[in-house]
Write an enzyme that holds these catalytic residues in place. Structure first.
Site, PDB file in Angstrom:
ATOM      1  NE  ARG A 179      24.885  36.927  26.262  1.00  0.00           N
ATOM      2  CZ  ARG A 179      24.304  35.884  27.002  1.00  0.00           C
ATOM      3  NH1 ARG A 179      23.074  36.341  27.623  1.00  0.00           N
ATOM      4  NH2 ARG A 179      25.154  34.881  27.569  1.00  0.00           N
ATOM      5  NE  ARG A 183      34.283  44.732  34.193  1.00  0.00           N
ATOM      6  CZ  ARG A 183      34.397  43.362  33.602  1.00  0.00           C
ATOM      7  NH1 ARG A 183      35.431  42.627  33.330  1.00  0.00           N
ATOM      8  NH2 ARG A 183      33.329  42.674  34.087  1.00  0.00           N
ATOM      9  NE  ARG A 258      23.055  30.378  13.886  1.00  0.00           N
ATOM     10  CZ  ARG A 258      23.503  30.147  12.770  1.00  0.00           C
ATOM     11  NH1 ARG A 258      22.674  29.955  11.615  1.00  0.00           N
ATOM     12  NH2 ARG A 258      24.561  29.977  12.422  1.00  0.00           N
ATOM     13  NE  ARG A 289      31.344  29.512  22.712  1.00  0.00           N
ATOM     14  CZ  ARG A 289      30.425  30.160  23.235  1.00  0.00           C
ATOM     15  NH1 ARG A 289      30.806  31.058  24.037  1.00  0.00           N
ATOM     16  NH2 ARG A 289      29.066  29.775  22.994  1.00  0.00           N
ATOM     17  CD  GLU A 315      30.079  26.595  21.324  1.00  0.00           C
ATOM     18  OE1 GLU A 315      30.361  26.291  22.363  1.00  0.00           O
ATOM     19  OE2 GLU A 315      29.266  27.652  21.107  1.00  0.00           O
ATOM     20  CE1 TYR A 363      22.246  33.618  25.183  1.00  0.00           C
ATOM     21  CE2 TYR A 363      22.241  35.709  23.779  1.00  0.00           C
ATOM     22  CZ  TYR A 363      22.883  34.691  24.123  1.00  0.00           C
ATOM     23  OH  TYR A 363      24.193  34.527  23.920  1.00  0.00           O
ATOM     24  CG  ASP A 365      22.842  34.740  31.244  1.00  0.00           C
ATOM     25  OD1 ASP A 365      23.065  34.111  29.945  1.00  0.00           O
ATOM     26  OD2 ASP A 365      23.125  35.867  31.333  1.00  0.00           O
TER      27      ASP A 365
END
Ligand code: UDP
Length: 381
Positions: A179, A183, A258, A289, A315, A363, A365
């Site tokens: 994911r 770059r 989870r 996070r 979280e 999973y 999006d």
């Protein structure tokens, strides 16, 4: 015969998309959700003038023009670009892995210099795989080492991933890490997506607009399983977006998920961390996070005024015990095999369509959920 053409169980993005498209075609739809609100996990709630992402941060991003045009019918999107920061033991790094990250880690300035270090790091991973006699990465750790090398893996991936999934990286499937883009440009945009943003006014308003058709009735605070037999008779066809194992009473065993625990704090200061998301990538910090919600909307209310206070959410990733919500399917081999068994029995339930992250144990999006729902809607309506 039921009063409705469709009963949609779950008012998240999958359910809202099917309901909307069915109503467009003149069908009568009942949407039922056990929570007291619509939106599923994208639900946002206005607190102190801030749209709080109650079930975790959601940043809409897609390459799919059709999906983008579809959601833009129900909301205008702001220009938010996800650029989370990684905090590793107090050191800050840019995400996703890009020239800013490499410059901070290795002092390299040009893409060529960065490529040289990356190639060296990756070569080590390739040769250890060769020594082990394997061609393809077998787990997330091997995949990450091949993608980005050991130093970044240890500082920015290992701790975060193991906290998020509650198991070692060498027991996790490789696809999860794919994911994340790598770059050789100075570009902190987390997603490689053509379209991105946050719906102005919040996701709840967007989903409410999707459900606003006169052909749709919405019943919140109503658990489908409180009277499954009677609810099944409410419509010709059921679109079920809850957990597939729950639908079948866990008859083949429970699928693993989870879950998340959120700790919210209202602070009487204008800014806590100066960014919407900071990932804590070391193993020692217990949370994965911290989200500072106001920065999804540039710290402004809808009239463009600065918001004086701030709300943050720590979280924590937790295993799903009885009572806690399933958030992420654990798509390892064992669970995928079990899901396939459930899928087989679900195919015999011709009156029911199973969809979404929980119904399909994927999973997904947000944009993928909408796309999948729209495809399914075209089939069943
Ligand atoms: N990841 C990581 N370090 C980070 C952010 C992400 O290693 O700082 C990896 C990790 O393996 C995680 C995956 O990328 O499971 C996806 O993370 P993301 O935060 O994008 O997932 P979300 O919860 O937003 O779906």
């Amino acid at each position: 015969m039921g009063k409705y053409d469709f009963l949609v169980v779950g008012a998240g993005l999958y359910g809202a998309t099917v309901a909307n498209l069915a109503a467009e075609k003149g069908k009568k739809v009942l949407v039922m959700d056990k929570r007291p609100h619509v939106g599923g996990n994208v639900y946002t709630e206005k607190q102190e003038g801030i749209n709080v992402h109650v079930y975790g941060a959601h940043i809409f991003h897609t390459n799919n023009k059709k999906v983008w045009d579809f959601v833009n019918k129900f909301a205008s999107f702001n220009r938010f670009t996800n650029s989370p920061i990684a905090n590793y033991k107090g050191e800050l790094y840019s995400l996703p892995f890009n020239m800013y990250t490499f410059n901070k880690l290795w002092g390299v300035v040009t893409p060529d210099e960065a490529r040289e270090v990356l190639d060296r790091e990756r070569a080590e991973a390739v040769s250890s795989l060769k020594t082990a006699g394997v061609d393809e990465p077998r787990n997330l750790e091997e995949q990450a080492l091949l993608l980005i090398g050991r130093e970044i893996y240890e500082k920015l991936i290992k701790g975060y991933t193991e906290k998020q999934w509650g198991r070692p990286c060498n027991e996790l499937p490789p696809f999860i890490i794919k994911r994340l883009p790598v770059r050789l440009t100075y570009d902190n945009n987390y997603f490689n997506a053509l379209y991105q943003g946050i719906p102005i006014g919040g996701y709840t308003r967007m989903v409410s607009n999707m459900l606003a058709s006169p052909g749709i009735d919405v019943k919140t605070g109503c658990d489908f399983f409180d009277d499954k037999a009677a609810n099944m008779k409410l419509a010709e066809h059921i679109v079920y977006t809850g957990a597939i194992d729950t639908y079948f009473d866990n008859c083949l065993g429970a699928l693993e998920y989870r879950s998340l625990r959120f700790e919210n704090e209202l602070l009487d200061i204008p800014s806590f961390q100066g960014n919407a998301a900071v990932n804590y990538t070391d193993a020692e910090t217990p949370w994965t996070r911290i989200i500072e919600h106001k920065w999804f909307e540039f710290g402004k209310d809808e009239d463009g005024n600065d918001i004086p206070k701030t709300i943050i959410t720590r979280e924590y990733s937790i295993s799903r015990e009885a009572g806690s919500e399933p958030f992420y399917p654990v798509n390892d081999e064992k669970n995928n095999n079990l899901y396939n068994e459930y899928k087989k029995i679900s195919e015999k339930e011709t009156k029911v369509t199973f969809g979404g992250r929980l119904g399909q144990y994927r999973y997904y999006d947000m944009d993928q959920v909408i796309e999948a729902a729209a495809c399914k809607a075209a089939e069943i309506i």
